[in-house]
Design a protein around this motif. Structure first.
Motif, short mmCIF file in Angstrom:
data_model
loop_
_atom_site.label_atom_id
_atom_site.label_comp_id
_atom_site.label_asym_id
_atom_site.label_seq_id
_atom_site.Cartn_x
_atom_site.Cartn_y
_atom_site.Cartn_z
N SER A 190 21.95 20.79 -12.84
CA SER A 190 22.20 19.43 -12.33
C SER A 190 20.98 18.52 -12.47
CB SER A 190 22.62 19.50 -10.86
OG SER A 190 21.62 20.13 -10.07
N VAL A 191 19.81 19.09 -12.71
CA VAL A 191 18.60 18.31 -12.97
C VAL A 191 17.94 18.86 -14.22
CG1 VAL A 191 18.18 17.66 -10.56
CG2 VAL A 191 17.26 19.82 -11.43
N VAL A 192 16.95 18.14 -14.75
CA VAL A 192 16.29 18.57 -15.98
C VAL A 192 15.60 19.91 -15.76
CG1 VAL A 192 15.98 16.23 -16.85
CG2 VAL A 192 14.21 17.27 -15.44
N GLU A 193 15.41 20.63 -16.85
CA GLU A 193 14.89 22.00 -16.77
C GLU A 193 13.52 22.06 -16.11
OE1 GLU A 193 13.95 25.74 -19.82
OE2 GLU A 193 14.77 23.84 -20.56
N GLU A 194 12.66 21.07 -16.39
CA GLU A 194 11.31 21.10 -15.83
C GLU A 194 11.34 21.05 -14.30
OE1 GLU A 194 10.88 19.11 -19.90
OE2 GLU A 194 12.35 19.21 -18.28
N ILE A 195 12.27 20.25 -13.74
CA ILE A 195 12.38 20.18 -12.28
C ILE A 195 12.95 21.48 -11.73
CG2 ILE A 195 13.53 18.99 -10.36
CD1 ILE A 195 13.32 16.42 -11.90
N GLU A 196 13.97 22.04 -12.41
CA GLU A 196 14.54 23.32 -11.97
C GLU A 196 13.47 24.40 -11.92
OE1 GLU A 196 17.98 25.10 -12.69
OE2 GLU A 196 19.28 23.35 -12.48
N GLN A 197 12.57 24.39 -12.91
CA GLN A 197 11.53 25.42 -12.96
C GLN A 197 10.37 25.12 -12.01
OE1 GLN A 197 10.48 25.59 -17.11
NE2 GLN A 197 12.31 26.77 -17.68
N GLY A 198 10.21 23.85 -11.65
CA GLY A 198 9.08 23.46 -10.81
C GLY A 198 9.32 23.59 -9.32
N ILE A 199 10.58 23.60 -8.89
CA ILE A 199 10.88 23.64 -7.45
C ILE A 199 10.71 25.04 -6.85
CG2 ILE A 199 12.73 23.37 -5.76
CD1 ILE A 199 13.68 20.93 -7.26
N PRO A 200 11.18 26.11 -7.51
CA PRO A 200 11.00 27.44 -6.91
C PRO A 200 9.54 27.73 -6.57
CG PRO A 200 12.54 27.58 -8.75
CD PRO A 200 11.96 26.20 -8.78
N GLY A 201 9.33 28.31 -5.41
CA GLY A 201 7.97 28.59 -4.95
C GLY A 201 7.45 27.59 -3.94
#
Length: 451
Positions: A190-201
């Motif tokens: 639902s959001v760009v890949e960079e945000i999906e990868q940046g939120i976890p953690g």
């Protein structure tokens, strides 16, 4: 149209094509309408120039020449398809302009064609086929997906965001544009890949600036603040799940339905692979070696189709190559192999269809067109007319003919377990040794000549 074929050699033919007066009158009327849009004649609006006035302006010979030039290619390929010929180059035309629009007209086309192979006896072929089985992990995966649709979202405390969580965030761009309480289901795209990868953690209350790439290759950033973390609480796999998420009353009925649907899909895939393997086995047994202009033309078609496909997704072909780790040479080699395999299958199935005397009547084509037009909401009669006008109806007829031939062949070969077929292929035989050690004389256009 009536077509007479004179075979000058196994690879060269001369077609005599007779065109009915109604076709001549139709194409000249179309050409008159086209030219009337192009010519400016004092006293007449564009498109409203009378036929006789236009003839006085451009001359009858030019009118007929333009009309024939715009249609002769379609007539030729239609005639070639009806005659079941596979031209490997553009034809040489010979004709005189029609003397009038109310008489038959004819032209000749001389062209090189692909020689037809001698098809092997397919009833003696043994082809491996996989026995359909439904892996339980596929069933469990379907059940997990179903559980996710009725899962409850519960708040998470004491840990950071996980890769499958749902988070509520605030997004703030550098220009101050803000989206408050935005719900992001990680893994859903639902959001760009960079945000999906940046939120976890990240933990609740934590802020992070994340940069991402736009479609024009420019870069933008956004400040992400995690406000809440929630995880899915999946229900148990039981009768309650079946009743809550489906029309079934018990989990046993639900499992049976899932297994039945998966089995149907797997059987379709297995059958499609078996049919492809049957065609390839017949190609090998018939010693068909596809090469030359037909394969080169098919390779170009595949390349154009791939380029259109990736560009429709907003990706350039060179970017696609980088993403897939291929060089242009590797891509062309792969497409060339695919084209050679495709052409070889068509050649051997065409020879088999000839041997079986298979033909496809207009009624079968019309039935297929009605079915497909109904699925997409098109007008079947209009689609049939377009197919006839473009000459593609004969291409469709031939496609159906080859499919019917493959139906017959696939039903008559001996189906054996896939494991047995693979074991036999691995066994050494003197014939295989001979195939590997045979040498070929160099000839112009051979692989050795190109490397």
């Amino acid at each position: 149209m009536k077509t007479t074929v004179e075979r000058e050699s196994p690879t060269k033919v001369r077609l005599l094509v007779e065109v009915e007066p109604s076709e001549i009158d139709k194409l000249t009327s179309e050409t008159v309408r086209k030219l009337s849009q192009e010519f400016k004649v004092p006293g007449f609006r564009k498109g409203k120039v009378p036929r006789q006035v236009l003839l006085q302006r451009v001359g009858r010979d030019r009118l007929m020449a333009e009309a024939i030039d715009s249609h002769i290619t379609g007539w030729f390929w239609n005639a070639a398809a009806r005659s079941r010929l596979r031209p490997v180059e553009q034809p040489e035309y010979d004709f005189e302009l029609p003397a009038s629009e109310d008489q038959d007209w004819q032209f000749t086309a001389t062209v090189a064609v692909q020689a037809k192979p001698e098809v092997a006896d397919w009833t003696k072929l043994e082809v491996g086929a996989i026995e359909p089985e439904v892996p339980q992990e596929l069933v469990e995966r379907e059940l997990d997906a179903l559980r996710a649709t009725v899962a409850a979202l519960v708040p998470v405390e004491g840990r950071p965001v996980g890769p499958e969580d749902t988070v509520i965030v605030d997004l703030v761009s550098p220009n101050g544009e803000t989206r408050r309480d935005y719900v992001v289901e990680l893994g859903s795209g639902s959001v760009v890949e960079e945000i999906e990868q940046g939120i976890p953690g990240l933990s609740a209350g934590e802020t992070k600036e994340i940069a991402f790439e736009l479609g024009d290759n420019s870069t933008q950033s956004v400040t992400v603040t995690v406000k809440e973390i929630k995880e899915k609480l999946l229900p148990e796999v039981d009768d309650d799940l079946a009743r809550a998420a489906t029309e079934f009353e018990t989990i046993a009925e639900l499992r049976e339905d899932i297994e039945s649907r998966l089995r149907g899909q797997i059987e379709e895939e297995i059958e499609a692979q078996f049919r492809a393997d049957v065609a390839d086995a017949l190609v090998g047994a018939s010693k068909v070696d596809a090469s030359g202009p037909l394969v080169e033309a098919r390779t170009r078609e595949l390349l154009r189709g791939l380029a259109r496909q990736v560009e429709s997704r907003g990706v350039q072909l060179d970017t696609y190559l980088s993403m897939t780790g291929q060089s242009p040479e590797q891509l062309l080699e792969r497409l060339h192999e695919e084209a050679a395999r495709s052409v070889a299958r068509e050649l051997v199935l065409e020879a088999a269809a000839d041997k079986l005397g298979i033909d496809v009547p207009d009624e079968e084509i019309e039935t297929l067109v009605r079915e497909q037009a109904g699925q997409v909401g098109d007008d079947a009669a209009e689609t049939m007319e377009q197919l006839r006008h473009s000459g593609r109806i004969e291409t469709l007829r031939e496609d159906l003919r080859l499919r019917n031939a493959l139906d017959r062949i696939a039903s008559e070969v001996k189906r054996i377990p896939k494991e047995l077929a693979e074991a036999r292929d691995a066994i050494w035989t003197p014939e295989k040794e001979k195939q590997q050690t045979d040498t070929k004389l160099w000839t112009p256009g051979s692989q050795g000549a190109r490397t």
